[in-house]
Motif scaffolding. Sequence first.
Motif, PDB file in Angstrom:
ATOM      1  N   ALA A   2       0.775  -1.257   0.065  1.00 12.95           N
ATOM      2  CA  ALA A   2       0.221   0.023  -0.043  1.00 12.95           C
ATOM      3  C   ALA A   2       0.717   1.468  -0.182  1.00 12.95           C
ATOM      4  O   ALA A   2       2.004   1.193   0.520  1.00 12.95           O
ATOM      5  CB  ALA A   2      -1.006   0.068   1.264  1.00 12.95           C
ATOM      6  N   ASP A   3       0.446   2.503  -0.399  1.00 13.15           N
ATOM      7  CA  ASP A   3       1.070   3.405  -0.459  1.00 13.15           C
ATOM      8  C   ASP A   3       1.783   4.017   0.804  1.00 13.15           C
ATOM      9  O   ASP A   3       2.807   4.333   0.790  1.00 13.15           O
ATOM     10  CB  ASP A   3      -0.066   4.972  -0.916  1.00 13.15           C
ATOM     11  N   SER A   4       0.824   3.792   2.113  1.00 14.76           N
ATOM     12  CA  SER A   4       1.130   4.197   3.094  1.00 14.76           C
ATOM     13  C   SER A   4       2.720   3.162   3.796  1.00 14.76           C
ATOM     14  O   SER A   4       3.597   3.794   4.140  1.00 14.76           O
ATOM     15  CB  SER A   4       0.336   4.092   4.281  1.00 14.76           C
ATOM     16  N   GLN A   5       2.568   2.103   3.232  1.00 16.25           N
ATOM     17  CA  GLN A   5       3.595   1.186   3.522  1.00 16.25           C
ATOM     18  C   GLN A   5       5.054   1.524   2.777  1.00 16.25           C
ATOM     19  O   GLN A   5       6.161   1.578   3.229  1.00 16.25           O
ATOM     20  CB  GLN A   5       3.326  -0.337   3.270  1.00 16.25           C
ATOM     21  N   ASP A   6       4.791   1.856   1.487  1.00 15.79           N
ATOM     22  CA  ASP A   6       5.785   2.387   0.491  1.00 15.79           C
ATOM     23  C   ASP A   6       6.498   3.845   1.180  1.00 15.79           C
ATOM     24  O   ASP A   6       7.505   3.822   1.206  1.00 15.79           O
ATOM     25  CB  ASP A   6       5.331   2.780  -0.830  1.00 15.79           C
ATOM     26  N   GLU A   7       5.728   4.676   1.627  1.00 16.81           N
ATOM     27  CA  GLU A   7       6.052   5.898   2.274  1.00 16.81           C
ATOM     28  C   GLU A   7       6.878   5.422   3.864  1.00 16.81           C
ATOM     29  O   GLU A   7       7.768   5.970   3.843  1.00 16.81           O
ATOM     30  CB  GLU A   7       4.842   6.910   2.675  1.00 16.81           C
ATOM     31  N   GLU A  10      10.054   4.313   2.537  1.00 19.28           N
ATOM     32  CA  GLU A  10      11.072   5.244   2.064  1.00 19.28           C
ATOM     33  C   GLU A  10      11.605   6.273   3.199  1.00 19.28           C
ATOM     34  O   GLU A  10      12.528   6.499   3.234  1.00 19.28           O
ATOM     35  CB  GLU A  10      10.144   6.175   1.166  1.00 19.28           C
ATOM     36  N   TYR A  94       6.139  -7.134   5.079  1.00 24.95           N
ATOM     37  CA  TYR A  94       6.040  -5.876   5.692  1.00 24.95           C
ATOM     38  C   TYR A  94       5.139  -6.275   6.876  1.00 24.95           C
ATOM     39  O   TYR A  94       3.892  -6.662   6.651  1.00 24.95           O
ATOM     40  CB  TYR A  94       5.404  -4.779   4.803  1.00 24.95           C
TER      41      TYR A  94
END
Length: 125
Positions: A2-7, A10, A94
Amino acid sequence: MADSQDEMMEYLAHRLNFIYTGLVATCDDLPLPIALPRSHDGVSSIDALAALRRAADIADEVPMPESPRAALYTAIMMFLSASDLFALLIGVEYESHRADAALALLTFSEMYILELAAWLASDND
């Protein structure tokens, strides 16, 4: 992922790099400097982590009082533990608790780096 995991990944990568840079600078300023590979020299994470393990092994030999010596050792251990969790996040799966724990460890590592840096900036009493 998910985007929040990618963020989060990073952000963790950024924090690892930032804290490592702080460790390099602090180790350079020790009464008996410990040279760590600089990240801008194209050093691999494997080499950097190995150098940090060696630095932890010789931290007792740095001529300074127990409190700053313990801060050095603890900052390194917290960083290495966060790096291990980061590797699990990438290589296994994750899990948000791993990401949160890695961030907490990096926060503690930074706190001990700042404590050591304050001692180094003082008259080293």
